[in-house]
Design an enzyme around this catalytic site. Structure first.
Site, PDB file in Angstrom:
ATOM      1  CG  HIS A  92       2.669 -33.336  16.071  1.00 42.07           C
ATOM      2  ND1 HIS A  92       1.635 -33.135  17.476  1.00 42.07           N
ATOM      3  CD2 HIS A  92       1.579 -33.789  15.008  1.00 42.07           C
ATOM      4  CE1 HIS A  92       0.487 -33.320  16.904  1.00 42.07           C
ATOM      5  NE2 HIS A  92       0.342 -33.868  15.738  1.00 42.07           N
TER       6      HIS A  92
ATOM      7  CB  CYS B  90       0.426 -36.856  12.262  1.00 41.22           C
ATOM      8  SG  CYS B  90      -0.857 -36.530  10.756  1.00 41.22           S
TER       9      CYS B  90
ATOM     10  CD  GLU C  60      -5.213 -51.870  11.183  1.00 37.74           C
ATOM     11  OE1 GLU C  60      -5.348 -52.811  11.829  1.00 37.74           O
ATOM     12  OE2 GLU C  60      -5.200 -51.688   9.992  1.00 37.74           O
TER      13      GLU C  60
ATOM     14  CB  CYS D 232      -1.812 -39.288  10.056  1.00 33.33           C
ATOM     15  SG  CYS D 232      -3.089 -38.093   9.584  1.00 33.33           S
TER      16      CYS D 232
ATOM     17  CB  CYS E  49      -5.232 -34.506  10.206  1.00 29.52           C
ATOM     18  SG  CYS E  49      -3.595 -35.473  10.227  1.00 29.52           S
TER      19      CYS E  49
ATOM     20  CB  CYS F 115       0.602 -32.696  10.885  1.00 36.47           C
ATOM     21  SG  CYS F 115      -1.187 -33.388  10.304  1.00 36.47           S
TER      22      CYS F 115
ATOM     23  CB  SER G 112      -8.093 -34.219  14.568  1.00 37.80           C
ATOM     24  OG  SER G 112      -8.041 -33.367  13.000  1.00 37.80           O
TER      25      SER G 112
ATOM     26  NE  ARG H 204      -5.530 -31.936   8.602  1.00 30.97           N
ATOM     27  CZ  ARG H 204      -4.511 -31.475   8.202  1.00 30.97           C
ATOM     28  NH1 ARG H 204      -3.463 -31.138   8.892  1.00 30.97           N
ATOM     29  NH2 ARG H 204      -4.250 -31.532   6.880  1.00 30.97           N
TER      30      ARG H 204
END
Lengths: 565, 171
Positions: free
Chosen positions: A67, A60, A13, A547, A544, A63, A500, A477
């Protein structure tokens, strides 16, 4: 003129949709449409900033570490906190181990099948594969017996009638060019990579108390009590377990992963011209070596228009050159309004509409640095490092260009790095750099503890009034930044500009394409119904995006659609 | 039998937090034999590999897509999960349970027993907290996991003094 829509690029989703217009077998125009996690400020508003990282790390699931790190740094920046050396080193080891794990997984388990034809590996001569492997690397995992075992395993898998994980791939696609022996080597290493990515992950679990979603951070330091005489604290046993794992992973990265990417890149040398796109690059320095964040072991800065000589470095966690020049545009994004604003001044009023290629077509905002679109990721960091004389970067970039060059039979200069293959190469190079730094930072931590320093945390109190802070982190990333406004000890505003977003974002108010969009223009498309080339380029960025949710489609209803109009 | 009970999902995205929610309830209510571990795994994609390499049995709690009303409880075994192969890898961050099981299958390292206990979500919009129908499915999911552990020969024992589940994201 054909219009190809690949939707979704992800099957969970919230997704990435890529549209390209193809004429004469070449992409002429493109749109990147993504659904980002949004509403984070709703969840964080009014909360204690000391808890923010527990929530942000849930953005996410892949990752989580990044964060968490960016969040504590943002709050520490707002408060002007210094972090004890042990805490910096422990955080650095987490960052390094997480990135090692992530980069290995990205190449072998997420991208290799764009370039490797597993079915062709069945035609390989194991002895030839072994001797090719041994000619390229001292790695002991390239023996003839091992190649035979992998080929047998693959054959058994295929003979069972289902390719399982390899089904629905692009076998026999005309763009697949590797000789069977290289395909077999790649499959063998794919299996070995499963073990080595786990070893890297184990380091995160030891230091983070668990993974995913580490538990050991705190605003002001870390929670890992250091006590060499205590079973449950960070002691010698745990420290040496970490060291062993880092050394094993280092060997795999330097003797297998980097070598494989060089070899595969060289054998696809005709792809070196594709996928460059935006050649403005942004990276932030990381792996702080001091308590204030003014000395780093990873380079960061900006490059514009591919001009390496003009690279400008960021010098500290407080750097105004970074702080003052980040903005996000919502001109082509599904938010109410048309502004381009600094994160401390942003609001988020979602306003969903139809996909309008000339208007709003993405949930992703368009970040800009000094008004320019910027490509982020390992390529950005390695180019900035090379340009600013970062020793480890230069060592491994030169090694990679020499290795790839010798397989390709030609001399390769750093300018070949702008593009799809360059991104893969730069990621492997970054991984090699990190594999050296992991062992180094382990030594820094052990030495510091050996001096008798067991400090891990700086106590503090929230002042009254308002403080603004930003925390940056060079995630696997690319450049990640969190921006917080604190009022009387509670969060007033919180924005995250994730890597991203920089890469996958849509056009801005001036119509400047984002990096994904720009990189696709000029790519060849051999067969519009099997747009492998689009995937190669998008995957090279290591997207990414969505996620945020995980829903298993056990009843097979969800399909990925490739529409050709 | 080394067993892992794993809750998958994002606790910040409404009903997607179902898996971790159920794991927290289980932890507050039962004691487990030494070879059983429980994990709130978040949404790790292919990072599931380390967790699924090792246990002989895995019980996963998650949201599932199915043609059924929100809050319907579904249970799937390994064959059902793998019946529909993943589509062409269109994103590096597609990988989820199916991909991980198939990858481990190829490597010869996966769990023998895999059970998925899932509910159909009503809403996965941003914000912590389960919708009413999905919250109502929690008890059935807890019971389904308990029954499965019994079947595997590693039964859960009710705690003498059960506590409140640690739903930190809802506070």
């Amino acid at each position: 003129m054909a219009r190809i829509t690949v939707d979704p690029i992800t099957r969970i989703e919230g997704h990435l949709r890529i549209d390209v217009e193809v004429d004469g077998g070449v992409v002429r125009d493109s749109w990147s449409s993504g659904q980002m996690f949004r509403g984070i400020e709703i969840i964080l508003k009014g909360r204690d900033p000391r808890d923010a990282w527990l929530f942000t790390q849930r953005f996410c699931g892949v990752c989580t570490t990044v964060h968490a790190i960016a969040s504590v740094r943002a709050v520490e920046n707002a408060l002007g906190l210094e972090i004890p050396l042990n805490a910096q080193y422990i955080r650095n080891l987490l960052v390094i181990a997480h990135a090692l794990h992530d980069h290995i997984v990205h190449f072998y388990h997420l991208s290799a099948l764009d370039w490797v034809d597993v079915v062709e590996a069945l035609k390989a001569d194991p002895a030839k594969a072994a001797s090719l492997g041994e000619s390229l690397s001292p790695w002991p995992g390239n023996s003839r017996r091992q190649m035979e075992a992998v080929k047998a395993k693959l054959k058994e898998f295929v003979d069972r009638g289902q390719l399982g994980i390899f089904a629905n791939g692009y076998w026999g696609h005309p763009a697949m060019k590797l000789p069977p022996e290289v395909n077999l080597l790649a499959v063998a290493h794919y299996l070995q990579a499963l073990d080595y990515q786990q070893k890297a992950n184990k380091v995160v679990a030891i230091l983070g108390a668990k993974t995913p979603n580490i538990q050991n951070l705190a605003v002001g330091g870390v929670a890992n009590a250091i006590n060499l005489d205590n079973e449950s604290a960070l002691n010698m046993t745990k420290l040496f377990a970490v060291k062993d794992l880092l050394e094993e992973v280092r060997d795999f990265v330097q003797q297998v992963y980097l070598v494989d990417v060089c070899a595969v890149g060289a054998l696809y040398a005709h792809w070196l011209g594709y996928g460059a796109g935006v050649t403005n690059y942004l990276a932030v320095p990381d792996l702080p070596l001091d308590t204030k964040g003014t000395q780093f072991d990873l380079p960061g800065g900006t490059i514009f228009d591919g001009n390496l000589a003009g690279a400008k470095a960021f010098t500290s966690f407080q750097d105004a050159y970074f702080r003052d020049n980040v903005e996000e545009s919502i001109a082509h994004s599904w938010y109410d309004g048309d502004w381009q604003r600094h994160p401390w001044k942003e609001e988020t009023e979602p306003k969903y509409g139809d996909f309008d290629p000339n208007g709003k077509y993405s949930w992703v905002k368009a970040p800009r640095f000094m008004g320019r679109p910027m490509q982020v990721g390992p390529l950005a960091q390695m180019l900035v490092g090379y340009a600013t004389g970062h020793e480890l970067t230069k060592k491994w970039v030169d090694y990679a260009l020499n290795t790839a060059g010798s397989v390709a039979g030609t001399k390769l200069s750093p300018s070949v790095l702008h593009g799809t293959l360059g991104r893969h190469l730069a990621r492997a190079v970054r991984c090699a750099v990190l594999s050296d730094l992991g062992v180094k930072h382990w030594g820094l931590l052990a030495t510091n503890i050996g001096k008798g320093d067991t400090e891990i945390f700086t106590p503090f109190e929230f002042p009254r009034g308002e403080q603004q802070g930003f925390g940056f982190h060079e995630a696997p990333r690319g450049t990640l930044s969190h921006w917080v406004v604190i009022e009387n000890g509670k969060i007033k505003n919180y924005q995250a500009v994730v890597p991203s977003t920089w890469n996958a974002g849509p056009r801005d108010g001036k119509g400047q394409k984002g990096p994904y969009e720009a990189s696709l223009v000029g790519n060849p498309i051999a067969d519009p119904k099997r747009p492998l080339e689009v995937l190669r380029t998008i995957h090279s960025f290591d997207p990414c995006l969505a996620c945020a949710i995980h829903t298993v489609d056990a009843e097979g209803q969800e399909i990925s659609r490739v529409r050709v109009l | 039998m080394k067993t892992l009970v794993m809750g998958l999902g994002n606790v910040l995205m409404g009903d997607d937090g179902f898996g971790p929610f159920v794991v927290k309830v289980l932890e507050s209510r039962y004691d487990f034999p030494g070879e059983v571990s429980l994990l709130d795994a978040g949404t790790p994609g292919l990072d599931l590999v380390p967790f699924l390499t090792g246990p002989e049995a895995v019980v996963i709690v998650d949201t599932v897509k199915a043609e059924a009303p929100p809050g319907t409880l579904k249970r799937y075994g390994r064959e059902a999960i793998l019946r529909h192969l993943p589509e062409a890898r269109l994103s590096p961050h597609d990988p989820s349970l199916k991909e991980v099981l198939l990858t481990l299958d190829f490597a010869g390292k996966g769990p023998r027993e895999v059970t998925l206990v899932g509910t159909v979500p009503a809403s996965v919009a941003a914000g912590p907290g389960l919708s009413a129908p999905v919250r109502a499915a929690v008890e059935a999911a807890v019971e389904a996991v308990r029954v499965e552990l019994e079947r595997l020969g590693v039964p859960a024992r009710p705690k003498a003094e059960p506590g409140d589940p640690d739903l930190w994201w809802e506070r």
